[in-house]
Design an enzyme around this catalytic site. Structure first.
Site, mmCIF file in Angstrom:
data_model
loop_
_atom_site.group_PDB
_atom_site.id
_atom_site.type_symbol
_atom_site.label_atom_id
_atom_site.label_comp_id
_atom_site.label_asym_id
_atom_site.label_seq_id
_atom_site.Cartn_x
_atom_site.Cartn_y
_atom_site.Cartn_z
ATOM 1 N N TYR A 64 0.960 -1.054 -0.225
ATOM 2 C CA TYR A 64 -0.086 0.077 0.020
ATOM 3 C C TYR A 64 0.783 1.333 0.142
ATOM 4 O O TYR A 64 1.631 1.494 1.065
ATOM 5 C CB TYR A 64 -1.045 -0.058 1.102
ATOM 6 C CG TYR A 64 -1.763 -1.175 1.246
ATOM 7 C CD1 TYR A 64 -2.622 -1.762 0.145
ATOM 8 C CD2 TYR A 64 -2.243 -1.568 2.381
ATOM 9 C CE1 TYR A 64 -3.370 -2.922 0.048
ATOM 10 C CE2 TYR A 64 -3.216 -2.598 2.544
ATOM 11 C CZ TYR A 64 -3.712 -3.409 1.336
ATOM 12 O OH TYR A 64 -4.405 -4.379 1.477
ATOM 13 N N HIS A 129 -0.061 -11.726 0.409
ATOM 14 C CA HIS A 129 -1.124 -10.707 -0.223
ATOM 15 C C HIS A 129 -1.431 -11.186 -1.585
ATOM 16 O O HIS A 129 -0.602 -11.045 -2.378
ATOM 17 C CB HIS A 129 -0.167 -9.677 -0.034
ATOM 18 C CG HIS A 129 -1.090 -8.183 -0.475
ATOM 19 N ND1 HIS A 129 -0.742 -7.135 -0.201
ATOM 20 C CD2 HIS A 129 -2.515 -8.226 -0.643
ATOM 21 C CE1 HIS A 129 -1.687 -6.238 -0.413
ATOM 22 N NE2 HIS A 129 -2.724 -7.128 -0.686
HETATM 23 P P1 NAD Z 1 -13.476 0.040 1.312
HETATM 24 O O1 NAD Z 1 -14.563 -0.671 0.765
HETATM 25 O O2 NAD Z 1 -13.179 0.029 2.714
HETATM 26 O O3 NAD Z 1 -13.746 1.481 0.925
HETATM 27 C C1 NAD Z 1 -12.634 2.470 1.003
HETATM 28 C C2 NAD Z 1 -13.227 3.685 0.442
HETATM 29 O O4 NAD Z 1 -14.236 4.243 1.048
HETATM 30 C C3 NAD Z 1 -12.001 4.977 0.548
HETATM 31 O O5 NAD Z 1 -12.176 5.774 -0.405
HETATM 32 C C4 NAD Z 1 -12.605 5.263 2.059
HETATM 33 O O6 NAD Z 1 -11.763 6.892 1.892
HETATM 34 C C5 NAD Z 1 -14.301 5.548 1.901
HETATM 35 N N1 NAD Z 1 -14.918 5.566 3.056
HETATM 36 C C6 NAD Z 1 -14.698 4.977 4.232
HETATM 37 N N2 NAD Z 1 -15.762 5.353 4.997
HETATM 38 C C7 NAD Z 1 -16.473 6.063 4.369
HETATM 39 C C8 NAD Z 1 -17.650 6.655 4.951
HETATM 40 N N3 NAD Z 1 -18.190 6.530 6.017
HETATM 41 N N4 NAD Z 1 -18.273 7.476 3.873
HETATM 42 C C9 NAD Z 1 -17.858 7.690 2.683
HETATM 43 N N5 NAD Z 1 -16.586 7.152 2.129
HETATM 44 C C10 NAD Z 1 -16.045 6.185 3.183
HETATM 45 O O7 NAD Z 1 -12.128 -0.314 0.640
HETATM 46 P P2 NAD Z 1 -10.678 -1.039 0.959
HETATM 47 O O8 NAD Z 1 -10.000 0.359 1.652
HETATM 48 O O9 NAD Z 1 -10.076 -1.343 -0.241
HETATM 49 O O10 NAD Z 1 -10.801 -1.931 2.012
HETATM 50 C C11 NAD Z 1 -10.644 -1.867 3.228
HETATM 51 C C12 NAD Z 1 -9.339 -2.246 3.849
HETATM 52 O O11 NAD Z 1 -9.100 -3.693 3.718
HETATM 53 C C13 NAD Z 1 -8.018 -1.943 3.045
HETATM 54 O O12 NAD Z 1 -7.611 -0.574 3.456
HETATM 55 C C14 NAD Z 1 -7.130 -3.002 3.332
HETATM 56 O O13 NAD Z 1 -6.557 -2.886 4.557
HETATM 57 C C15 NAD Z 1 -7.926 -4.227 3.388
HETATM 58 N N6 NAD Z 1 -8.082 -4.908 1.877
HETATM 59 C C16 NAD Z 1 -7.046 -6.012 1.905
HETATM 60 C C17 NAD Z 1 -7.115 -6.421 0.481
HETATM 61 C C18 NAD Z 1 -6.302 -7.705 0.313
HETATM 62 O O14 NAD Z 1 -5.509 -8.154 1.283
HETATM 63 N N7 NAD Z 1 -6.084 -8.187 -0.954
HETATM 64 C C19 NAD Z 1 -7.882 -6.187 -0.365
HETATM 65 C C20 NAD Z 1 -8.818 -5.188 -0.191
HETATM 66 C C21 NAD Z 1 -8.686 -4.350 1.067
#
Ligand code: NAD
Length: 324
Positions: A64, A129
């Protein structure tokens, strides 16, 4: 204004690990600037408010922001000034800005680099990952055994795998001895527009593996602002989600709150990792969890949104090396 102790967030057991995670987890990919620029001050304040609100689980990866997320999260956790056992940190290995490398040599070096950036002596969870981009047989025969050694060495307490296509989980779990993996992190498969993870839950439970669900907002699809430019969804899926967001807004409701609450409903999932980049987003997601606990989900808004998303339900996108 901080909420009192009595309103602390729900915690759930992480399978058989003994760890208790907050139902809302802090996804730290935004701290690597993948959803727009976040200052150190903003990151530190977001982590602090999250922790004070009962969020004890923080997920990152060297991938990231090309190691930036780990560095900023490390700084923010240190700034909390609380004992190490009060928070749970998960990071990953095998995926880097430079590309994928799931070799034993690389992942063994990787954890030391991550610990240095995070300013920690150990992580709680180390995960391979996005394994669909590697050879799954290498993951089984080489990467996971290397992670087990790191577990024995005390550099991580538990180990897991992450990725998008759900077949990767059965492929790997059918080929490692029982008890080898502690956790899986699935993403974008348990949110309003895609619930395909649900069918896999009984299998994962039978294998004794805990489940973390990431991306309840489908990486920005279920937000008023919409997804980032790099989002891999089809134009059809993007516009259906935008229509659902607009519909909620017109009714004085918020698609992100609904999305967060929907993912939290399933208690077989230990923690829902949502990416957060501001104090405001932390407060909104914490409030969504609290409101769910006291008043339940807005069934009317949910069925309206489900109806709008019906034509694209469970639509995903390709990820990983394509099989010939
Ligand atoms: P998510 O679905 O959590 O969406 C994140 C987006 O939504 C960002 O733009 C954020 O600013 C916004 N957001 C968050 N809260 C909000 C709110 N209350 N109102 C409006 N917008 C809001 O997607 P993500 O960040 O990709 O996934 C969450 C976490 O999961 C990642 O940060 C990561 O740590 C993990 N993740 C891991 C993998 C993997 O291991 N392959 C893949 C995806 C995500």
């Amino acid at each position: 204004e901080r909420k009192g102790e009595s309103e602390k967030m729900e915690v759930r057991e992480l399978g058989r690990t003994g760890l208790k995670l907050s139902s809302v987890g802090f996804g730290a990919s935004p701290l690597g600037n993948v959803f727009g620029t976040v200052s150190d001050e903003q990151a530190i304040a977001s982590v602090r408010v999250a922790f004070q609100s009962g969020i004890n689980f923080f997920d990152t990866s060297p991938y990231y922001g090309g190691t930036l997320s780990e560095k900023v999260l490390g700084k923010a956790l240190k700034a909390l000034g609380v004992p190490r056992n009060e928070y749970v940190v998960a990071t990953k290995c095998g995926r880097y800005k430079e590309g994928f490398d799931f070799s034993a040599e690389r992942v063994t070096r990787s954890i030391d680099e991550s610990l240095e950036r995070l300013q920690l002596d150990y992580v709680d969870i180390l995960q391979c990952h996005d394994i669909e981009f590697g050879s799954l047989d290498q993951i089984v025969n080489e990467t996971i055994p290397a992670l087990q050694k790191l577990k024995e060495a005390g550099k991580t307490r538990f180990i897991g795998i992450t990725g998008l296509p759900l077949e990767i989980y059965t492929y790997v779990l059918d080929r490692v001895p029982p008890g080898t993996l502690d956790v899986v992190l699935s993403y974008c498969h348990y949110c309003i527009n895609d619930t395909t993870l649900e069918d896999l839950i009984p299998y994962l439970k039978a294998k004794g593996v805990a489940i973390i669900n990431a991306s309840p907002l489908a990486m920005g699809l279920l937000t008023e602002a919409g997804p980032p430019l790099w989002h891999p969804a089809s134009p059809e899926l993007k516009s259906a989600c935008q229509a659902a967001a607009t519909h909620c807004k017109e009714k004085g409701k918020n698609i992100s709150k609904l999305g967060m609450q929907y993912s939290l409903l399933n208690k077989e999932i230990t923690s829902v990792l949502v990416g957060m980049k501001s104090v405001e987003q932390v407060e909104e997601n914490v409030a969504a969890a609290r409101e769910l606990a006291t008043s339940g989900i807005d069934e009317e808004a949910l069925s309206e949104v489900e109806a709008i998303l019906k034509p694209v339900k469970n639509q995903s996108w390709p990820s990983g090396v394509q099989k010939s």
